[in-house]
Design an enzyme around this catalytic site. Sequence first.
Site, PDB file in Angstrom:
ATOM      1  N   HIS A 339     -32.395  41.866  38.884  1.00 12.52           N
ATOM      2  CA  HIS A 339     -31.883  41.628  37.533  1.00 12.52           C
ATOM      3  C   HIS A 339     -31.607  42.947  36.827  1.00 12.52           C
ATOM      4  CE1 HIS A 339     -32.272  40.794  33.150  1.00 12.52           C
ATOM      5  NE2 HIS A 339     -31.630  39.683  33.463  1.00 12.52           N
ATOM      6  N   CYS A 715      -3.297  55.691  15.721  1.00 11.25           N
ATOM      7  CA  CYS A 715      -4.487  56.543  15.693  1.00 11.25           C
ATOM      8  C   CYS A 715      -5.764  55.823  15.267  1.00 11.25           C
ATOM      9  CB  CYS A 715      -4.258  57.762  14.808  1.00 11.25           C
ATOM     10  SG  CYS A 715      -4.083  57.386  13.052  1.00 11.25           S
TER      11      CYS A 715
END
Length: 755
Positions: A339, A715
């Site tokens: 896990h 941007c």
Amino acid sequence: MFAIAPATGRANVSPAQEALLTGKAAWLYRAAEADIPVVPTIVITRSAWEALQSERRLRDNRLRTHWVATLFRLVGRDGVPPHLVVRTSAPKYTSGLAPAEVDIPAPQSETESVDPAKPLARAISEAFESYSSGSFWLSSSDKTARGRQIVIVQALATGQLRTFLTRDALAGTLGPASATGDALPEMPAASRDLAERLDALAGTHLSCLVEVEGNKVRLLSARAIAVPAGAELEAAVDRVERGIWTQGQAVAAISPARVPQLLHPRLKADNEAEPIATGLGVSPGAASGLVVFTPEDAARVRARGRHCILVVTETGPTDIEGMKAATGILTARGGMTSHAGVVARITGKPCVAGVRTLHVDVSELSCRIGDHEFRSGDRITIDGSDGSVYAGALPLSQPHIGGAIGTLLDWSDSSRKISVRTNVETVEAARTALSFGAEGIGLARSEHMFFSPERMVALRRMILSEDEADRAKALTGLVDFQTGDYAALFHTMGGRPITVRLFDPPLHEFLPRSDEDIEETASSLGLAVRQLRQRLERLSEVNPMLGHRGVRVAITYPEILEMQMQALMAGVEAATRRQLAPVSVEVMVPFVSMASEVTWIRERVMAIAEAAGVLQSGRALLSFGTMIELPRAALRAGDIAQSVDFFSFGTNDLTQTTFGISRDDAPTFLAAYQRKGLYDQDPFVTLDQKGVGELIAMAIERGKAVNPNLKIGICGEHAGDPESLRFFAGLDIDYVSCSPYRVPIARLALAQAEG
């Protein structure tokens, strides 16, 4: 019910039947069709099995006759029915599915082949029943989905069974490779041929179960496995070098969202520290931090802005949030498929598992690693690449683009037309961005250059000045600060374009707020505390996001604009004395809504630049543009385009102002909106194409209609989001600009979108 790898002859699978194949069945069919040796295999759907059972109760045998004929496809040339194996075959591996039932005697009669009390029919029924404990697809109440579930029936393999990976899970090198970290037993040469052929067929890492009998190897089962991005990249580049893939196929195969996993720090090359323990490196990268023993403590440490290593015996599903909060994970148990290993690779966290000398005492909040004892808050370092554990915090080196990722990104650049710039304003950040392939700076936020204590004092003195004369005097020191910053930044970028945004945030954001800060500021400025509080009250705003900011500051305080331009031109002059490459500066005015604002600023910017005298030499290039971040600016883009050389879309504020949502306050309700299905995605993470996206597309069209040479950039934060980048690639833009660590993501995502 049909054969996908018959004992003799070839499978005759129709397109409709092939569409039913998922998981192991799909890989086995594809392997058999490619003439890769496969143990004889047939499949049956839930619908067919339930129909057989219904027919059995009605004492009919039409379907049963076909079922028996299908079972006979497992019989070899010797005519002897083999013992059988029953396996599930789900679209993805999931817990709760029935394990393989092996060594089942072949039915002795047609009736026995469907009798639930008999071994074969019982195993098939149990396999289908186990799907009800799996994921939604497996347990779906939708009759069509349930009916398409399939079970595999195979001839029993009589040789030795071996499990291996087609490629190494960490290095990406061609296998057969161990799936556990332990050395593989000796394998015949045919196993490497099988691994190579499967890899060419699948184009992904496979975990394979094979039968080894003498020098022969046959495939029993295969499933795709998740591996670190580094291994995936190494494999992609290797396939190109082997002539299996083209460069374009390799670029298309890698998810841009996985690239950040490669951008982790590593131990510095000159590290001479000896590890105190070694386990399995199950997720690459190095991390240092405070030892914590519970997910809750990991979250608390992270909330304080500090790094931590979650140290546990093993992890489980309830530990997910703590694992996300931790900088790295260390476990006593587990391996590559544990896990901890799986989650760490998915989230890009360094992880060392299976450290046998690690003993954790959660009640005492302590642990022993070999001969060393650690308590909560002590520091350790882990290396998820080789499994080493070190006492203390070791120096780490920042990642750089090289090796397979560098090769892949170079290939992507060859097919990409849109440039990728970065959002930075410091030399250190610029160097990082350049190492990641940035082609310029698309956003240098000038106000970020004032965050040091001494500069903040100077800036506050300017903001709090009572008249223009006082402000001009205070600005003198700020010019000197910014001149050095700009000169260093221009020199670092070596002639690449640099977009400098003029002051954007409300001035009051730079002013003191706490009582302690107000007292310190008053003292540094030579003001009485009461006098300072009065000035602060006059400057406060109810809604600063829509207040005195951006272009409005430059217009109302033109001396601030003059200071910034003087510093900028002085920085350009200083840089031209240090380098041969011309300095390319793009001055950008933010938060405009009217063309008149833009023309007012442009006149003054150009006048200051001309007066500075640095443009006449030809060693500096200056262009002027604006951020489009308000809906009115997008609507009137045609008017604004007449006065500018470029548009740069500030998608953060354009999203805020289009939705009428504060980005800072959005988390309190956006999650609820997404849970209720009102928003598919967070619009501040992935661009809203139907609203904000339409405004951008419209503004580009209107702007270029007036100014065909208009340069277009993006941007905002969306310039580093793969899904948003796919949208931008469909627009007539020249560049995107994102944070340094997102530059590689943008390079790859744009290449895929444009390809």
